[in-house]
Design an enzyme around this catalytic site. Structure first.
Site, short mmCIF file in Angstrom:
data_model
loop_
_atom_site.label_atom_id
_atom_site.label_comp_id
_atom_site.label_asym_id
_atom_site.label_seq_id
_atom_site.Cartn_x
_atom_site.Cartn_y
_atom_site.Cartn_z
N SER A 110 0.87 -1.19 0.00
CA SER A 110 0.00 0.00 0.00
C SER A 110 0.90 1.23 0.00
O SER A 110 2.08 1.13 0.35
CB SER A 110 -0.84 0.00 1.28
N TYR A 137 -2.24 -1.02 10.45
CA TYR A 137 -2.18 -1.17 8.99
C TYR A 137 -0.85 -0.62 8.45
O TYR A 137 -0.18 -1.26 7.63
CB TYR A 137 -3.37 -0.42 8.38
P1 NAD Z 1 -11.59 -6.19 0.28
O1 NAD Z 1 -12.16 -5.99 1.64
O2 NAD Z 1 -12.44 -5.91 -0.92
O3 NAD Z 1 -11.01 -7.68 0.14
C1 NAD Z 1 -10.27 -8.29 1.17
C2 NAD Z 1 -10.20 -9.77 0.92
O4 NAD Z 1 -9.45 -10.38 2.00
C3 NAD Z 1 -11.58 -10.46 0.90
O5 NAD Z 1 -11.58 -11.48 -0.06
C4 NAD Z 1 -11.66 -11.05 2.31
O6 NAD Z 1 -12.55 -12.16 2.41
C5 NAD Z 1 -10.21 -11.47 2.51
N1 NAD Z 1 -9.90 -11.72 3.91
C6 NAD Z 1 -10.06 -10.90 4.98
N2 NAD Z 1 -9.68 -11.52 6.10
C7 NAD Z 1 -9.25 -12.76 5.74
C8 NAD Z 1 -8.74 -13.88 6.45
N3 NAD Z 1 -8.58 -13.85 7.79
N4 NAD Z 1 -8.41 -14.98 5.75
C9 NAD Z 1 -8.57 -15.03 4.41
N5 NAD Z 1 -9.06 -14.00 3.68
C10 NAD Z 1 -9.39 -12.88 4.35
O7 NAD Z 1 -10.27 -5.29 0.28
P2 NAD Z 1 -9.33 -4.75 -0.91
O8 NAD Z 1 -9.41 -3.29 -0.89
O9 NAD Z 1 -9.55 -5.50 -2.18
O10 NAD Z 1 -7.90 -5.11 -0.28
C11 NAD Z 1 -7.05 -6.12 -0.79
C12 NAD Z 1 -5.62 -5.78 -0.41
O11 NAD Z 1 -5.24 -4.55 -1.01
C13 NAD Z 1 -5.40 -5.62 1.10
O12 NAD Z 1 -4.17 -6.18 1.48
C14 NAD Z 1 -5.36 -4.12 1.26
O13 NAD Z 1 -4.63 -3.72 2.39
C15 NAD Z 1 -4.67 -3.71 -0.02
N6 NAD Z 1 -4.87 -2.32 -0.40
C16 NAD Z 1 -6.11 -1.82 -0.63
C17 NAD Z 1 -6.25 -0.49 -0.97
C18 NAD Z 1 -7.58 0.12 -1.24
O14 NAD Z 1 -7.65 1.37 -1.36
N7 NAD Z 1 -8.65 -0.63 -1.37
C19 NAD Z 1 -5.12 0.34 -1.07
C20 NAD Z 1 -3.87 -0.20 -0.81
C21 NAD Z 1 -3.75 -1.54 -0.48
#
Ligand code: NAD
Length: 261
Positions: free
Chosen positions: A143, A156
């Site tokens: 991130s 985070y």
């Molecule tokens: P999201 O909430 O849409 O998806 C998260 C996924 O992780 C889901 O499939 C959920 O079921 C799974 N998950 C959560 N806890 C879990 C566990 N204990 N075991 C197995 N699976 C689990 O979120 P997203 O925005 O798609 O985030 C995905 C990644 O991208 C994360 O690592 C997040 O930190 C990173 N990220 C997101 C953003 C953003 O702006 N959305 C920015 C930077 C980084």
């Protein structure tokens, strides 16, 4: 690029960024192991539709990424299902927003477990398989919070900085093995993880959700656009390609100018 016949694990691929990455790899004829939480029937529909649309094997393993033994099982079952583990995308993640004095210790533990330790455990089990095959791609979804901080996100930010450091170490240890390990650092991507933050801000500030969304972007991203899950998936495909074979321990940033300031 041909990923035909290769085997990929994408953790947290039942939603958001992980789902888009799983779809992009399957579209390149890569077999995919899905993982993540959600409604059983919806996950089965996602699995079956991806397999049908792309003509590849798609399986699902519901390993809880807080549990090291289940992570070991995820890697082992992928190898059994597809014959190998060639690509590992460490994507599963959660968020909690609060000042450190009010930050629930159990939220700290959960974020460190899912967003950081799970990546260690998955690589620990998958890397020997990749090294034996003399080819592999480890892609860690970090991130902008792996590079800079924001207030109220202590767990985070700590976890994502940890991911950037871990990526560098694994990259060094993989040098000259045919395996690469790199990180992607997205800024804001409009997924359920961010939508929840926008809605919480709208409630706290008594403003419409649309205004909270615009404010969120304006605070951090000069381009005032969300990066899309598909754009992050494109970067993951790039890291899996031969073009990126000499990238090792690096961070690819897509953040609308957030960290350029
Ligand atoms: P999201 O909430 O849409 O998806 C998260 C996924 O992780 C889901 O499939 C959920 O079921 C799974 N998950 C959560 N806890 C879990 C566990 N204990 N075991 C197995 N699976 C689990 O979120 P997203 O925005 O798609 O985030 C995905 C990644 O991208 C994360 O690592 C997040 O930190 C990173 N990220 C997101 C953003 C953003 O702006 N959305 C920015 C930077 C980084």
């Amino acid at each position: 690029m041909s990923l035909e016949g290769k085997a990929a694990i994408v953790t947290g691929s039942t939603s958001g960024i992980g789902k888009a990455i799983a779809e992009a790899f399957a579209a390149q004829r890569c077999n995919v192991m899905l993982n993540g939480f959600g409604d059983k029937a919806a996950i089965e529909a996602q699995r079956a539709e991806l397999a049908r649309k792309c003509g590849v094997k798609v399986e699902y393993n519901g390993a809880d990424m807080t549990r090291p033994t289940e992570i070991a099982g995820l890697v082992a079952k992928t190898r059994t299902a597809f014959g190998s583990v060639d690509i590992l995308v460490n994507n599963a993640g959660i968020q909690h927003v609060a000042p450190i004095e009010n930050f629930p210790p159990e939220k700290w533990d959960a974020i460190i477990a899912i967003n950081l330790s799970a990546t260690f455990h998955a690589i620990h089990h998958a890397l020997p398989i990749m090294k034996a095959g003399k080819w592999g791609r480890i892609i860690n979804i970090a991130s902008t919070h792996g590079l800079v901080a924001s207030a109220q996100k202590v767990a985070y930010v700590a976890a994502k900085h940890g991911i950037v450091g871990l990526t560098k170490v694994v990259g060094m240890e993989c040098a000259d093995t045919g395996v690469t390990c790199n990180a992607i650092c997205p800024g804001w991507v409009l997924t359920p993880l961010v939508q929840a933050q926008i809605e919480a801000r709208a409630r706290e500030q008594g403003i419409p959700v649309e205004q909270a969304r615009r404010n969120l972007l304006a605070e951090k991203q000069p381009q005032l656009q969300f990066t899309t899950p598909e754009q992050i998936a494109g970067l993951a495909l790039f890291l899996a390609s031969d073009t990126a074979s000499n990238m090792q321990g690096a961070q690819l940033v897509s953040d609308g100018g957030w960290t350029a300031q």
